[in-house]
Design an enzyme around this catalytic site. Structure first.
Site, PDB file in Angstrom:
ATOM      1  N   SER A 135       0.317  -8.640   1.693  1.00 32.47           N
ATOM      2  CA  SER A 135       1.701  -8.173   1.806  1.00 32.47           C
ATOM      3  C   SER A 135       1.934  -7.667   3.217  1.00 32.47           C
ATOM      4  CB  SER A 135       1.937  -7.028   0.806  1.00 32.47           C
ATOM      5  OG  SER A 135       3.141  -6.336   1.082  1.00 32.47           O
ATOM      6  N   TYR A 148      -0.609   1.154  -3.107  1.00 33.85           N
ATOM      7  CA  TYR A 148      -0.293  -0.278  -3.070  1.00 33.85           C
ATOM      8  C   TYR A 148      -0.582  -0.850  -1.679  1.00 33.85           C
ATOM      9  CZ  TYR A 148       2.223  -4.645  -2.816  1.00 33.85           C
ATOM     10  OH  TYR A 148       2.545  -5.971  -2.600  1.00 33.85           O
TER      11      TYR A 148
END
Length: 249
Positions: A135, A148
């Site tokens: 990501s 995350y």
């Protein structure tokens, strides 16, 4: 020669779009996921080129059982796409639920590494490839990203480590790092908050799962001597903001 791809988290979002894209190009597809009904629907759509493997990636015994049931040529994996992952919560670290943190680590880090290790011998034998879904959070922290972002930074660094360890084997390894992309991911993160979903994507012209699938397909379609180490992509509507400064009253 027809090749075989294994995609984790194929029941929705990036994974389902990737299954469709590769099947369209003549690949055999093994799609994993927890939701058998969604995988069966995908098999109904794609046809015999798709085989579902139903298991939770965090359940190692179930993973072993499902992989052990695969028959040639679907058991001969040429490309592993580690797509399964999730984000839970948007609260700052001091207000987060530690159970959510543990779930993200178990899914995004532990499960990914266990499955990769399980498939490495075959990938080396077949001079295959691995695509890991990281990501932009791997590189760019943001409020509420905490664990995350940490898990995706791990995925990025693990990808680099694999490249180093697999030197000379012919196995290609890539980290794909998307920005804002419209998918079920956000509904999971917000606990099914449709309003939050709508606000996030309204007018943003965000990336779509099909964009990620096309990117993965492009990476896999490069000549065998070409390795795309890392690829970060955002929608044109998204860029970097100024650094925040907290000012004392």
């Amino acid at each position: 020669m027809t090749a075989t791809i294994l995609i984790t988290g194929a029941s929705s979002g990036f994974g389902a779009a990737t299954a469709r894209r590769f099947a369209k190009s003549g690949w055999r597809v093994v799609g994993t996921g927890r939701r058998a009904e969604r995988l069966e629907a995908l098999r109904g759509e794609i046809g015999d080129a798709f085989v579902p493997a139903v298991f939770d990636v965090t359940d190692e015994a179930a993973m072993e059982d499902a992989l052990g049931r695969l028959q040639p040529p679907f058991s001969q994996i040429d490309l592993l796409v580690n797509n399964a992952g999730l984000a839970l919560g948007t609260a700052p670290a001091q207000e987060s639920d530690v159970a959510d943190w543990k779930t993200m680590i178990a899914t995004n880090v532990t499960a990914l590494t266990v499955l990769t290790h399980r498939l490495l011998p075959g990938l080396i034998e077949r001079r295959g490839a691995i695509v890991n879904l990281a990501s932009i959070a791997s590189n760019w922290p943001y409020p509420g990203g905490n664990v995350y972002g940490g898990t995706k930074a791990f995925v990025q660094q693990f990808t680099r480590g694999l490249r180093a360890d697999l030197h000379g084997t012919g196995v290609r390894v890539t980290s794909i790092e998307p920005g804002l992309c419209e998918s079920e991911f956000t509904m999971v993160r917000t606990g099914g908050n449709q309003q939050a979903y709508d606000v996030l994507y309204e007018g943003a012209n965000a990336l779509q799962p099909e964009d990620i699938a096309e990117t993965i397909h492009w990476v896999a379609s490069q000549p065998p001597h070409v390795n795309i180490n890392q690829l970060e992509l955002m929608p044109v509507s998204q860029s970097w903001g100024p650094l925040r400064v907290h000012r004392e009253p």
